[in-house]
Design an enzyme around this catalytic site. Structure first.
Site, mmCIF file in Angstrom:
data_model
loop_
_atom_site.group_PDB
_atom_site.id
_atom_site.type_symbol
_atom_site.label_atom_id
_atom_site.label_comp_id
_atom_site.label_asym_id
_atom_site.label_seq_id
_atom_site.Cartn_x
_atom_site.Cartn_y
_atom_site.Cartn_z
ATOM 1 N N ARG A 45 -6.691 7.341 16.655
ATOM 2 C CA ARG A 45 -6.649 7.926 17.991
ATOM 3 C C ARG A 45 -7.140 6.979 19.081
ATOM 4 N NH1 ARG A 45 -8.488 14.126 18.118
ATOM 5 N NH2 ARG A 45 -7.883 14.676 16.015
ATOM 6 N N LYS A 148 -7.324 10.128 -2.657
ATOM 7 C CA LYS A 148 -8.109 11.191 -3.240
ATOM 8 C C LYS A 148 -9.157 11.667 -2.246
ATOM 9 C CE LYS A 148 -11.927 10.438 -5.384
ATOM 10 N NZ LYS A 148 -13.241 9.779 -5.443
ATOM 11 N N LYS A 182 -6.454 -0.731 -11.925
ATOM 12 C CA LYS A 182 -7.282 -1.736 -12.602
ATOM 13 C C LYS A 182 -6.512 -2.307 -13.797
ATOM 14 C CE LYS A 182 -11.605 0.613 -11.361
ATOM 15 N NZ LYS A 182 -12.356 -0.272 -10.463
ATOM 16 N N GLU A 216 -22.702 3.932 -12.785
ATOM 17 C CA GLU A 216 -22.853 3.180 -11.537
ATOM 18 C C GLU A 216 -24.332 2.992 -11.248
ATOM 19 O OE1 GLU A 216 -19.468 3.854 -8.470
ATOM 20 O OE2 GLU A 216 -20.319 5.810 -8.892
ATOM 21 N N HIS A 241 -10.669 9.955 -11.977
ATOM 22 C CA HIS A 241 -10.654 8.652 -12.666
ATOM 23 C C HIS A 241 -10.879 8.793 -14.173
ATOM 24 C CE1 HIS A 241 -10.789 7.328 -8.614
ATOM 25 N NE2 HIS A 241 -12.085 7.337 -8.448
ATOM 26 N N LYS A 341 -24.447 8.323 -11.007
ATOM 27 C CA LYS A 341 -24.838 7.333 -9.994
ATOM 28 C C LYS A 341 -26.290 6.970 -10.252
ATOM 29 C CE LYS A 341 -21.525 8.087 -6.372
ATOM 30 N NZ LYS A 341 -20.647 6.950 -6.675
#
Ligand code: BG6
Length: 505
Positions: A45, A148, A182, A216, A241, A341
């Site tokens: 925008r 996603k 990947k 992660e 995933h 995580k």
């Protein structure tokens, strides 16, 4: 001769565009792929000149891409537009028509937008005629790439699919899951179906257990708390995933490399994934949130103390599930899926653990009588390490390792662990291309193999919905784990008897 593809990125000022898409497009341009080339128009925008847009992109690129970018920059433009404004859409169309090839060029619309804008934006694109094939003309393809998350649950995914299908044909829709871009994930297919030696073993008769980890060490990244807190680990990673990786690991062989042949098999597998009832959710799933801890020696806050996270948030940052697949091939084989995580380290991996030989002759503990050894193995009070494990390392290590036992040199018959290893880094000169590079090229070329079909998305939401439903009933209460740890201890209980435990990468 075909004209250069026109790529329109809606959401041009966002992180995805600047940090992922533009570096990938710069690399593609530098490699001369596709050979007909492409032009990019960023749309958002805010008023911005072409030069200012290019400068914004350049500033975020790594130094080694600057020269490539400078050569590519003249093919990048910016168009300020509110997609709901027909006048602005006309101006966008005029801009595209003025590019080489005009309306006869293939057009790829990339929705790098918030998920709530997917439906309305495609609606506007359709109303403006930009994604429509016009009668009497023969424009090349009109495709839409959708990021996603595709839906928040089964009902919303179905609603979005049906809205899309009212506006586009399925073959115009490219739903992205960057894991499929990947190299090592694509290799799951190659490895399984090019090598005949594993297939006879790839079933319940020989496989004891499969575990898939996406660990992660990062927490919720700055600026993402708003999205993450309404999403959680299961929706953010597992539903998409991880179930994609699972489907490639467990699907039946496709009859060809045709996109539909492959996607048909993936859908079949996802449909066979047993949807757990609330009682099964209670025993077969674990969810938790990280609290303050240390990652790589650095003190980090707990999830609730992250910027933008509500202090009373109940969102999970860790999920582990013991899943089952109801097919002849897999019945009874547990598939253990884990994502978190702020775990101790970052790694993504698939481990296929093969069964023990029917008679375990070796490694009887010293001093244990043969009959006691036999009994202990039988009743499970003594577990032996499984010698045969195939590890498919997806990232950061890109490798395949097959573990087996060998006789330890010496006078005794003692078996010791050994392995054969393949590492992409040692075998090939070129580093693996970034996922987005491959996926963008495929979308331009019209190869939908690595994109998700409507039924595939719905099949994975069907599974996720059952787990979320059980959680909503208070099954598998939310636990805690220290940042930098391996997650909640409760997840260890998802392994039974002598099945072993979670990989540490
Ligand atoms: C994204 C998730 O889809 O994947 C993020 O939204 C996650 O939360 C990321 O960190 C992980 O991607 P990769 O490629 O680094 O494993």
């Amino acid at each position: 001769m075909t004209a250069p593809t026109q790529i329109v990125i809606l959401g041009a000022s966002g992180d995805l565009t600047l940090k992922k898409l533009m570096p990938a497009l710069t690399r593609l341009a530098a490699a001369g792929r596709p050979s007909d080339g492409f032009h990019v128009i960023g749309v958002a925008r805010r008023p911005l000149t072409d030069e200012a847009f290019r400068a914004q992109i350049r500033a975020l690129l790594p130094d080694d891409l600057h020269a490539a970018f400078d050569a590519f920059a003249p093919r990048i433009g910016y168009q300020a537009a509110d997609v709901s404004d027909p006048v602005a859409m006309k101006a966008l169309e005029a801009r595209l028509d003025a590019l080489p090839g005009g309306a006869q060029a293939g057009r790829l619309f990339y929705l790098a937008l918030k998920p709530e804008l997917f439906g309305p934006t495609v609606q506007e694109l359709s109303a403006s005629g930009l994604v429509t094939m016009r009668v009497g003309e023969m424009p090349a393809f009109r495709r839409v790439v959708i990021e996603k998350p595709f839906g928040h649950d089964l009902a919303s995914a179905k609603a979005l699919n049906s809205q899309m299908h009212g506006l586009l044909r399925e073959d115009q829709i490219y739903r992205i899951d960057h894991y499929l871009g990947k190299e090592t994930v694509q290799n799951l297919l190659g490895f399984r179906f090019h090598n005949a030696i594993f297939e006879p073993l790839w079933n319940r008769h020989h496989v004891e257990l499969v575990q898939i980890t996406v660990a992660e060490d990062i927490g919720v990244e700055l600026g993402r708390a708003g999205y993450y807190d309404t999403t959680g680990a299961l929706r953010d990673m597992l539903q998409n995933h991880m179930l994609q990786v699972l489907s490639l690991v467990a699907m039946e062989p496709p009859v060809s490399l045709d996109p539909e042949a492959i996607r048909d098999q993936k859908v079949n597998l996802l449909r066979a994934l047993h949807a757990p009832d609330p009682a099964e959710v209670a025993t077969n799933s674990v969810r938790a949130r990280y609290v303050a801890g240390q990652v790589n020696g650095v003190a980090v806050p707990g999830y609730r103390a992250e910027e933008g996270v509500p202090p009373r948030s109940d969102t999970e940052t860790y999920v582990a599930i013991r899943a089952e697949i109801d097919t002849w091939r897999w019945h009874g084989v547990p598939f253990l899926l884990r994502h978190g995580k702020r775990l101790e380290k970052r790694f993504t991996e698939v481990k296929v653990q093969f069964r023990m030989p029917p008679l375990q002759l070796f490694n009887r503990p010293e001093g244990m009588a043969p009959n006691d050894f036999r009994r202990a193995l039988h009743d499970g009070s003594l577990c032996q390490i499984r010698p045969n494990v195939l590890t498919l390392s997806i990232q950061p290590r890109e490798a395949i390792t097959l573990a087996f036992g060998v006789k330890r040199p010496g006078a005794e018959m003692v078996m010791a662990p050994a392995a054969m290893a393949f590492d992409y880094r040692d075998a090939f000169d070129a580093p693996s291309a970034a996922a987005y590079e491959r996926l963008l090229l495929d979308a331009i070329r019209g190869d939908a193999t690595l994109f998700l079909r409507a039924d595939e998305i719905e099949a994975s939401w069907r599974f996720a919905d059952e787990v979320l439903g059980g959680w909503a009933q208070g099954r598998a209460p939310l636990g805690e784990y220290a940042a930098g740890s391996w997650g909640p201890e409760a997840a260890d209980d998802l392994f039974h008897g002598c099945e072993g435990g979670w990989s540490r990468g």
